[in-house]
Design a protein around this motif. Structure first.
Motif, PDB file in Angstrom:
ATOM      1  N   TRP A 164      70.086 -24.283  -7.804  1.00 30.40           N
ATOM      2  CA  TRP A 164      71.173 -23.126  -8.304  1.00 30.40           C
ATOM      3  C   TRP A 164      70.836 -21.886  -8.261  1.00 30.40           C
ATOM      4  CZ3 TRP A 164      69.467 -20.632 -12.210  1.00 30.40           C
ATOM      5  CH2 TRP A 164      68.599 -21.304 -13.282  1.00 30.40           C
ATOM      6  N   GLY A 165      71.843 -20.898  -8.370  1.00 27.39           N
ATOM      7  CA  GLY A 165      71.474 -19.567  -8.294  1.00 27.39           C
ATOM      8  C   GLY A 165      71.258 -18.762  -7.130  1.00 27.39           C
ATOM      9  N   LYS A 166      71.547 -19.489  -5.903  1.00 23.30           N
ATOM     10  CA  LYS A 166      71.296 -18.801  -4.638  1.00 23.30           C
ATOM     11  C   LYS A 166      72.466 -19.268  -3.803  1.00 23.30           C
ATOM     12  CE  LYS A 166      66.251 -19.795  -4.854  1.00 23.30           C
ATOM     13  NZ  LYS A 166      66.226 -20.618  -6.253  1.00 23.30           N
ATOM     14  N   LEU A 167      72.477 -18.376  -2.698  1.00 18.35           N
ATOM     15  CA  LEU A 167      73.765 -18.555  -1.770  1.00 18.35           C
ATOM     16  C   LEU A 167      72.667 -18.816  -0.258  1.00 18.35           C
ATOM     17  CD1 LEU A 167      76.653 -18.136  -1.035  1.00 18.35           C
ATOM     18  CD2 LEU A 167      76.015 -15.973   0.124  1.00 18.35           C
ATOM     19  N   TYR A 168      73.014 -20.080   0.178  1.00 14.96           N
ATOM     20  CA  TYR A 168      72.241 -20.554   1.377  1.00 14.96           C
ATOM     21  C   TYR A 168      73.346 -20.269   2.512  1.00 14.96           C
ATOM     22  CZ  TYR A 168      69.637 -22.901  -2.090  1.00 14.96           C
ATOM     23  OH  TYR A 168      68.648 -23.016  -3.195  1.00 14.96           O
ATOM     24  N   LYS A 169      72.784 -20.075   3.589  1.00 20.54           N
ATOM     25  CA  LYS A 169      73.531 -20.553   4.936  1.00 20.54           C
ATOM     26  C   LYS A 169      73.487 -21.948   5.037  1.00 20.54           C
ATOM     27  CE  LYS A 169      74.395 -16.063   6.955  1.00 20.54           C
ATOM     28  NZ  LYS A 169      73.724 -15.685   7.917  1.00 20.54           N
ATOM     29  N   THR A 170      74.738 -22.454   5.350  1.00 24.55           N
ATOM     30  CA  THR A 170      74.801 -23.902   5.111  1.00 24.55           C
ATOM     31  C   THR A 170      74.069 -24.702   6.414  1.00 24.55           C
ATOM     32  OG1 THR A 170      77.244 -23.660   4.345  1.00 24.55           O
ATOM     33  CG2 THR A 170      76.658 -25.842   5.408  1.00 24.55           C
ATOM     34  N   ARG A 171      73.896 -24.066   7.608  1.00 30.05           N
ATOM     35  CA  ARG A 171      73.252 -24.511   8.584  1.00 30.05           C
ATOM     36  C   ARG A 171      71.572 -24.678   8.234  1.00 30.05           C
ATOM     37  NH1 ARG A 171      70.048 -20.446  10.228  1.00 30.05           N
ATOM     38  NH2 ARG A 171      71.162 -18.384  10.280  1.00 30.05           N
ATOM     39  N   LEU A 172      71.372 -23.998   7.292  1.00 39.48           N
ATOM     40  CA  LEU A 172      69.871 -24.192   6.812  1.00 39.48           C
ATOM     41  C   LEU A 172      69.560 -25.362   6.006  1.00 39.48           C
ATOM     42  CD1 LEU A 172      67.685 -21.824   6.933  1.00 39.48           C
ATOM     43  CD2 LEU A 172      68.032 -21.468   4.494  1.00 39.48           C
ATOM     44  N   ILE A 173      70.482 -25.809   5.148  1.00 41.00           N
ATOM     45  CA  ILE A 173      70.256 -26.976   4.317  1.00 41.00           C
ATOM     46  C   ILE A 173      71.053 -28.215   4.444  1.00 41.00           C
ATOM     47  CG2 ILE A 173      69.833 -25.105   2.466  1.00 41.00           C
ATOM     48  CD1 ILE A 173      72.489 -26.041   1.384  1.00 41.00           C
ATOM     49  N   ASN A 174      71.949 -28.434   5.582  1.00 42.51           N
ATOM     50  CA  ASN A 174      72.921 -29.543   5.712  1.00 42.51           C
ATOM     51  C   ASN A 174      72.250 -30.782   6.204  1.00 42.51           C
ATOM     52  OD1 ASN A 174      72.669 -28.911   8.155  1.00 42.51           O
ATOM     53  ND2 ASN A 174      74.980 -28.094   8.527  1.00 42.51           N
ATOM     54  N   ASP A 175      70.658 -30.572   6.680  1.00 45.14           N
ATOM     55  CA  ASP A 175      70.241 -31.620   7.406  1.00 45.14           C
ATOM     56  C   ASP A 175      68.918 -31.880   6.278  1.00 45.14           C
ATOM     57  OD1 ASP A 175      68.559 -29.500   7.929  1.00 45.14           O
ATOM     58  OD2 ASP A 175      67.928 -30.547   9.811  1.00 45.14           O
ATOM     59  N   ILE A 176      68.886 -31.411   5.045  1.00 46.50           N
ATOM     60  CA  ILE A 176      67.700 -31.586   4.138  1.00 46.50           C
ATOM     61  C   ILE A 176      68.194 -32.112   2.696  1.00 46.50           C
ATOM     62  CG2 ILE A 176      65.488 -30.539   2.804  1.00 46.50           C
ATOM     63  CD1 ILE A 176      65.684 -28.377   5.124  1.00 46.50           C
ATOM     64  N   PRO A 177      68.253 -33.313   2.577  1.00 47.46           N
ATOM     65  CA  PRO A 177      68.787 -33.935   1.471  1.00 47.46           C
ATOM     66  C   PRO A 177      67.804 -33.844   0.375  1.00 47.46           C
ATOM     67  CG  PRO A 177      67.891 -35.694   3.047  1.00 47.46           C
ATOM     68  CD  PRO A 177      67.784 -34.504   3.569  1.00 47.46           C
ATOM     69  N   PHE A 178      68.416 -33.932  -0.884  1.00 48.41           N
ATOM     70  CA  PHE A 178      67.699 -33.918  -2.023  1.00 48.41           C
ATOM     71  C   PHE A 178      66.877 -35.433  -2.232  1.00 48.41           C
ATOM     72  CE2 PHE A 178      70.268 -30.280  -3.099  1.00 48.41           C
ATOM     73  CZ  PHE A 178      69.587 -29.346  -3.616  1.00 48.41           C
ATOM     74  N   GLN A 179      65.772 -35.449  -2.930  1.00 52.55           N
ATOM     75  CA  GLN A 179      65.200 -36.784  -2.880  1.00 52.55           C
ATOM     76  C   GLN A 179      65.755 -37.496  -4.017  1.00 52.55           C
ATOM     77  OE1 GLN A 179      61.000 -36.789  -2.478  1.00 52.55           O
ATOM     78  NE2 GLN A 179      60.767 -38.477  -3.952  1.00 52.55           N
ATOM     79  N   LYS A 180      66.248 -38.669  -4.118  1.00 46.86           N
ATOM     80  CA  LYS A 180      66.999 -39.449  -4.837  1.00 46.86           C
ATOM     81  C   LYS A 180      65.941 -40.051  -6.016  1.00 46.86           C
ATOM     82  CE  LYS A 180      69.754 -41.908  -2.204  1.00 46.86           C
ATOM     83  NZ  LYS A 180      70.582 -42.965  -1.552  1.00 46.86           N
ATOM     84  N   GLY A 181      66.441 -40.151  -7.164  1.00 49.27           N
ATOM     85  CA  GLY A 181      65.456 -41.005  -8.164  1.00 49.27           C
ATOM     86  C   GLY A 181      64.393 -40.352  -8.739  1.00 49.27           C
TER      87      GLY A 181
END
Length: 345
Positions: A164-181
């Protein structure tokens, strides 16, 4: 300014008391071209109904209802629905200044930056605290190239691991999921994103309110909190592969966090049956002692802590306790703290 759409992803779980403040702060932004994705993560209270009502009143809002899967899973679902040029993550008990998104978009476009981060307040019930050790809110924005960015991320002072607290270019992050669990999922995620960044900009004006909830998952200690050390170790392997010049700084981060959690485990002995988690921390430090010692040669305090801990962990506890007393009695100067601002909302 070109008004590219911003997708704002808000995971929601058991925040009925705070959710209106969060959503209203997003809808009342001076930047109108928004897509607000509310992810009801199987919340057992009225959050799902509240989100649905907002969906009826504002066409910019999308609502996802799903079974509970945790913060990472909720963010991942939100990211899959994001269609904006930019993406932001907002935790559902936090809130924004009404010009935050406009300020970050302007900055991204002016500097051609893939990621922009603003300063933030630690928002308590009765006060706001601001970390102004490294900048003043009226200072000019700081641009970081990839090498400087990764250094700042590892030392975690000006560039925070928080998603949070950041603005990202969507293309930069849309294929890097957060690790679950895992807890502290941002530590597992941030370095993968920042490796792709050519230009990162720091804004010093605080525009995000990070609410300090006493009933949050980070306020009540359990051994699950050790996930942060797991994340730092995973990041360390990444650093060794791609940023070898930052290996020592990475070791410092692991060592400092290991000391913190060893002491927290001591305070919560009943949650560390047979001291297994403490033994695991001791084993890591013992097995990597010489690498750690080399890493902390330029840090007098960590060097002393490592030496004392290697003799016996309780000696490090004693050292920290004595230092705390000496600061309380002003024999030693107190560390520079956070600046208190006006009361929170």
């Amino acid at each position: 300014m070109r008004k590219g759409k911003v997708s704002v992803v808000v995971p929601i779980y058991k925040v009925e008391k705070y959710i209106h403040r969060c959503i209203e702060s997003i809808l009342n932004q001076t930047y109108f071209n928004l897509e607000v994705i509310l992810v009801d993560d199987g919340s057992p209270d009225n959050c799902g109904a509240i989100a649905a009502n907002y969906n009826k009143s504002d066409p910019r809002i999308k609502v996802i209802h799903k079974e509970n899967g945790g913060l990472s899973d909720a963010r991942n679902h939100g990211m899959k629905r994001a269609t904006g040029e930019f993406t932001m993550f907002v935790d559902s008990d936090d809130w924004l200044e009404n010009n935050m998104i406009e300020s970050l978009v302007k900055c991204s476009q002016a500097y051609q930056a893939e990621v922009v981060q603003s300063a933030f307040f630690y928002a308590h019930e009765d006060k706001l605290l601001l970390d102004n050790r490294y900048h003043n809110e009226h200072d000019a924005p700081i641009q970081l190239d990839n090498r400087k960015l990764m250094y700042e991320l590892v030392i975690n002072e000006r560039v925070k691991n928080f998603a949070w607290g950041k603005l990202y270019k969507t293309r930069l992050i849309n294929d890097i999921p957060f690790q679950k669990g895992v807890l502290f999922e941002d530590v597992f995620w941030a370095h993968q994103v920042m490796q792709r960044v050519e230009k990162f900009v720091l804004l010093h004006k605080p525009l995000y309110y990070y609410y300090q909830r006493y009933d949050s998952i980070v306020a009540s200690y359990t051994p699950k909190n050790l996930d942060i050390i797991k994340g730092l170790k995973e990041r360390h392997r990444f650093i060794e592969n791609y940023y070898q010049g930052l290996t020592d700084e990475s070791y410092k981060a692991i060592l400092n966090m290991s000391f913190i959690h060893y002491n927290l485990l001591l305070l919560n002995r009943e949650k560390d049956k047979n001291g297994l988690h403490r033994k695991e921390i001791q084993s890591y430090i013992s097995e990597n002692y010489y690498k750690l010692r080399r890493a902390v040669m330029d840090d007098k305090t960590l060097r002393k802590q490592l030496y004392l801990f290697s003799l016996h962990p309780y000696l490090n506890v004693l050292f920290l306790g004595v230092r705390k007393v000496m600061r309380a009695t002003r024999i030693l100067p107190k560390p520079v703290g956070l600046k208190q601002e006006v009361s929170s909302k």
